[in-house]
Design a protein around this motif. Structure first.
Motif, PDB file in Angstrom:
ATOM      1  N   LEU A  60       0.825  -1.205   0.000  1.00  0.00           N
ATOM      2  CA  LEU A  60       0.000   0.000   0.000  1.00  0.00           C
ATOM      3  C   LEU A  60       0.862   1.258   0.000  1.00  0.00           C
ATOM      4  O   LEU A  60       0.650   2.167  -0.818  1.00  0.00           O
ATOM      5  N   PHE A  61       1.847   1.313   0.877  1.00  0.00           N
ATOM      6  CA  PHE A  61       2.732   2.475   0.925  1.00  0.00           C
ATOM      7  C   PHE A  61       3.549   2.609  -0.352  1.00  0.00           C
ATOM      8  O   PHE A  61       3.782   3.716  -0.839  1.00  0.00           O
ATOM      9  N   ALA A  62       3.994   1.489  -0.907  1.00  0.00           N
ATOM     10  CA  ALA A  62       4.805   1.543  -2.125  1.00  0.00           C
ATOM     11  C   ALA A  62       3.990   2.022  -3.307  1.00  0.00           C
ATOM     12  O   ALA A  62       4.476   2.797  -4.135  1.00  0.00           O
ATOM     13  N   VAL A  63       2.742   1.580  -3.403  1.00  0.00           N
ATOM     14  CA  VAL A  63       1.900   2.001  -4.531  1.00  0.00           C
ATOM     15  C   VAL A  63       1.600   3.489  -4.442  1.00  0.00           C
ATOM     16  O   VAL A  63       1.767   4.237  -5.406  1.00  0.00           O
ATOM     17  N   ILE A  64       1.181   3.945  -3.273  1.00  0.00           N
ATOM     18  CA  ILE A  64       0.820   5.359  -3.116  1.00  0.00           C
ATOM     19  C   ILE A  64       2.063   6.251  -3.198  1.00  0.00           C
ATOM     20  O   ILE A  64       2.108   7.205  -3.978  1.00  0.00           O
ATOM     21  N   GLY A  65       3.078   5.928  -2.391  1.00  0.00           N
ATOM     22  CA  GLY A  65       4.299   6.749  -2.392  1.00  0.00           C
ATOM     23  C   GLY A  65       5.047   6.679  -3.703  1.00  0.00           C
ATOM     24  O   GLY A  65       5.548   7.687  -4.207  1.00  0.00           O
ATOM     25  N   GLY A  66       5.128   5.490  -4.282  1.00  0.00           N
ATOM     26  CA  GLY A  66       5.815   5.330  -5.558  1.00  0.00           C
ATOM     27  C   GLY A  66       5.114   6.059  -6.685  1.00  0.00           C
ATOM     28  O   GLY A  66       5.764   6.665  -7.543  1.00  0.00           O
ATOM     29  N   ALA A  67       3.781   6.010  -6.688  1.00  0.00           N
ATOM     30  CA  ALA A  67       3.024   6.714  -7.732  1.00  0.00           C
ATOM     31  C   ALA A  67       3.256   8.219  -7.647  1.00  0.00           C
ATOM     32  O   ALA A  67       3.491   8.879  -8.662  1.00  0.00           O
ATOM     33  N   ILE A  68       3.203   8.753  -6.443  1.00  0.00           N
ATOM     34  CA  ILE A  68       3.412  10.197  -6.270  1.00  0.00           C
ATOM     35  C   ILE A  68       4.829  10.588  -6.691  1.00  0.00           C
ATOM     36  O   ILE A  68       5.025  11.569  -7.415  1.00  0.00           O
ATOM     37  N   ALA A  69       5.809   9.794  -6.258  1.00  0.00           N
ATOM     38  CA  ALA A  69       7.204  10.114  -6.592  1.00  0.00           C
ATOM     39  C   ALA A  69       7.454  10.019  -8.093  1.00  0.00           C
ATOM     40  O   ALA A  69       8.083  10.906  -8.686  1.00  0.00           O
ATOM     41  N   LEU A  70       6.940   8.971  -8.721  1.00  0.00           N
ATOM     42  CA  LEU A  70       7.195   8.793 -10.153  1.00  0.00           C
ATOM     43  C   LEU A  70       6.462   9.827 -10.999  1.00  0.00           C
ATOM     44  O   LEU A  70       7.000  10.299 -12.005  1.00  0.00           O
ATOM     45  N   VAL A  71       5.261  10.199 -10.592  1.00  0.00           N
ATOM     46  CA  VAL A  71       4.533  11.237 -11.333  1.00  0.00           C
ATOM     47  C   VAL A  71       5.277  12.566 -11.243  1.00  0.00           C
ATOM     48  O   VAL A  71       5.403  13.282 -12.242  1.00  0.00           O
ATOM     49  N   SER A  72       5.772  12.884 -10.061  1.00  0.00           N
ATOM     50  CA  SER A  72       6.488  14.159  -9.937  1.00  0.00           C
ATOM     51  C   SER A  72       7.781  14.142 -10.751  1.00  0.00           C
ATOM     52  O   SER A  72       8.150  15.153 -11.347  1.00  0.00           O
ATOM     53  N   LEU A  73       8.451  12.999 -10.800  1.00  0.00           N
ATOM     54  CA  LEU A  73       9.669  12.912 -11.617  1.00  0.00           C
ATOM     55  C   LEU A  73       9.344  13.014 -13.108  1.00  0.00           C
ATOM     56  O   LEU A  73      10.104  13.610 -13.878  1.00  0.00           O
ATOM     57  N   GLU A  74       8.213  12.436 -13.509  1.00  0.00           N
ATOM     58  CA  GLU A  74       7.804  12.541 -14.912  1.00  0.00           C
ATOM     59  C   GLU A  74       7.426  13.968 -15.269  1.00  0.00           C
ATOM     60  O   GLU A  74       7.764  14.460 -16.344  1.00  0.00           O
ATOM     61  N   LEU A  75       6.698  14.644 -14.384  1.00  0.00           N
ATOM     62  CA  LEU A  75       6.262  16.016 -14.658  1.00  0.00           C
ATOM     63  C   LEU A  75       7.441  16.971 -14.788  1.00  0.00           C
ATOM     64  O   LEU A  75       7.370  17.943 -15.535  1.00  0.00           O
ATOM     65  N   HIS A  76       8.508  16.698 -14.060  1.00  0.00           N
ATOM     66  CA  HIS A  76       9.692  17.555 -14.137  1.00  0.00           C
ATOM     67  C   HIS A  76      10.689  17.058 -15.185  1.00  0.00           C
ATOM     68  O   HIS A  76      11.822  17.539 -15.237  1.00  0.00           O
ATOM     69  N   HIS A  77      10.282  16.111 -15.994  1.00  0.00           N
ATOM     70  CA  HIS A  77      11.086  15.567 -17.096  1.00  0.00           C
ATOM     71  C   HIS A  77      12.429  15.011 -16.636  1.00  0.00           C
ATOM     72  O   HIS A  77      13.431  15.135 -17.325  1.00  0.00           O
ATOM     73  N   VAL A  78      12.429  14.413 -15.454  1.00  0.00           N
ATOM     74  CA  VAL A  78      13.643  13.765 -14.957  1.00  0.00           C
ATOM     75  C   VAL A  78      13.745  12.352 -15.531  1.00  0.00           C
ATOM     76  O   VAL A  78      14.828  11.894 -15.867  1.00  0.00           O
ATOM     77  N   ILE A  79      12.599  11.662 -15.615  1.00  0.00           N
ATOM     78  CA  ILE A  79      12.569  10.312 -16.192  1.00  0.00           C
ATOM     79  C   ILE A  79      11.479  10.250 -17.256  1.00  0.00           C
ATOM     80  O   ILE A  79      10.559  11.072 -17.276  1.00  0.00           O
ATOM     81  N   SER A  80      11.574   9.257 -18.129  1.00  0.00           N
ATOM     82  CA  SER A  80      10.583   9.096 -19.201  1.00  0.00           C
ATOM     83  C   SER A  80       9.467   8.145 -18.745  1.00  0.00           C
ATOM     84  O   SER A  80       9.571   7.502 -17.703  1.00  0.00           O
ATOM     85  N   GLN A  81       8.433   8.038 -19.544  1.00  0.00           N
ATOM     86  CA  GLN A  81       7.298   7.169 -19.237  1.00  0.00           C
ATOM     87  C   GLN A  81       7.716   5.693 -19.121  1.00  0.00           C
ATOM     88  O   GLN A  81       7.345   5.037 -18.149  1.00  0.00           O
ATOM     89  N   PRO A  82       8.483   5.140 -20.077  1.00  0.00           N
ATOM     90  CA  PRO A  82       8.893   3.730 -19.926  1.00  0.00           C
ATOM     91  C   PRO A  82       9.766   3.483 -18.693  1.00  0.00           C
ATOM     92  O   PRO A  82       9.630   2.455 -18.032  1.00  0.00           O
ATOM     93  N   THR A  83      10.627   4.433 -18.368  1.00  0.00           N
ATOM     94  CA  THR A  83      11.449   4.293 -17.168  1.00  0.00           C
ATOM     95  C   THR A  83      10.578   4.310 -15.928  1.00  0.00           C
ATOM     96  O   THR A  83      10.787   3.542 -14.994  1.00  0.00           O
TER      97      THR A  83
END
Length: 103
Positions: A38-61
Motif C-alpha cells: 500500500l505504501f509503495a503504490v501510493i508513495g511510488g506513484a506520487i514520486a514517479l509522477v512528480s519525476l515525470e512532470l519535471h522531465h527527470v525520467i521518461s514514461q517507460p522508465t
C-alpha cells in the motif's frame, strides 16, 4: 587431518529458523506485506509522477521503476513485520497467566 568447522551448518540452521518463523508468524508477515504494498503504490506513484512532470525520467522508465518500487515495498513490509514482532517479556513458566494463586 583437516579440522572441520560447523560453519557449513549455518545455512541449514538459518533455513530451519526461517521456516519455523514463517510457520508461526505468517499472518503478521502477510499484513506487513500488504501495508508495504500500500505504501509503495501510493508513495511510488506520487514520486514517479512528480519525476515525470519535471522531465527527470521518461514514461517507460517510470513504468519499470514502478514495478521495482512495489516489489521492494512488499518485501520490506513483510521483513519489517517479521523483524519487529513483539517478544514475550517472560517465559511461560514465570508468566502471571500460568502462576498458581498464592496460598
Amino acid at each position: 587431518m583437516k579440522e572441520r568447522s560447523g560453519l557449513w551448518l549455518w545455512p541449514l540452521m538459518a533455513s530451519a529458523r526461517l521456516r519455523a518463523g514463517v510457520r508461526e508468524h505468517w499472518k503478521r508477515i502477510l499484513v506487513g506485506a500488504f501495508v508495504g504494498w500500500l505504501f509503495a503504490v501510493i508513495g511510488g506513484a506520487i514520486a514517479l509522477v512528480s519525476l515525470e512532470l519535471h522531465h527527470v525520467i521518461s514514461q517507460p522508465t517510470s513504468d519499470g521503476l514502478g514495478i521495482i518500487i512495489v516489489l521492494y515495498g512488499v518485501g520490506i513490509g513483510a521483513l519489517n513485520a517479521y523483524t519487529f514482532r513483539p517478544r514475550a517479556t517472560a517465559p511461560a513458566e514465570v508468566s502471571t497467566a500460568t502462576r498458581l494463586p498464592r496460598q
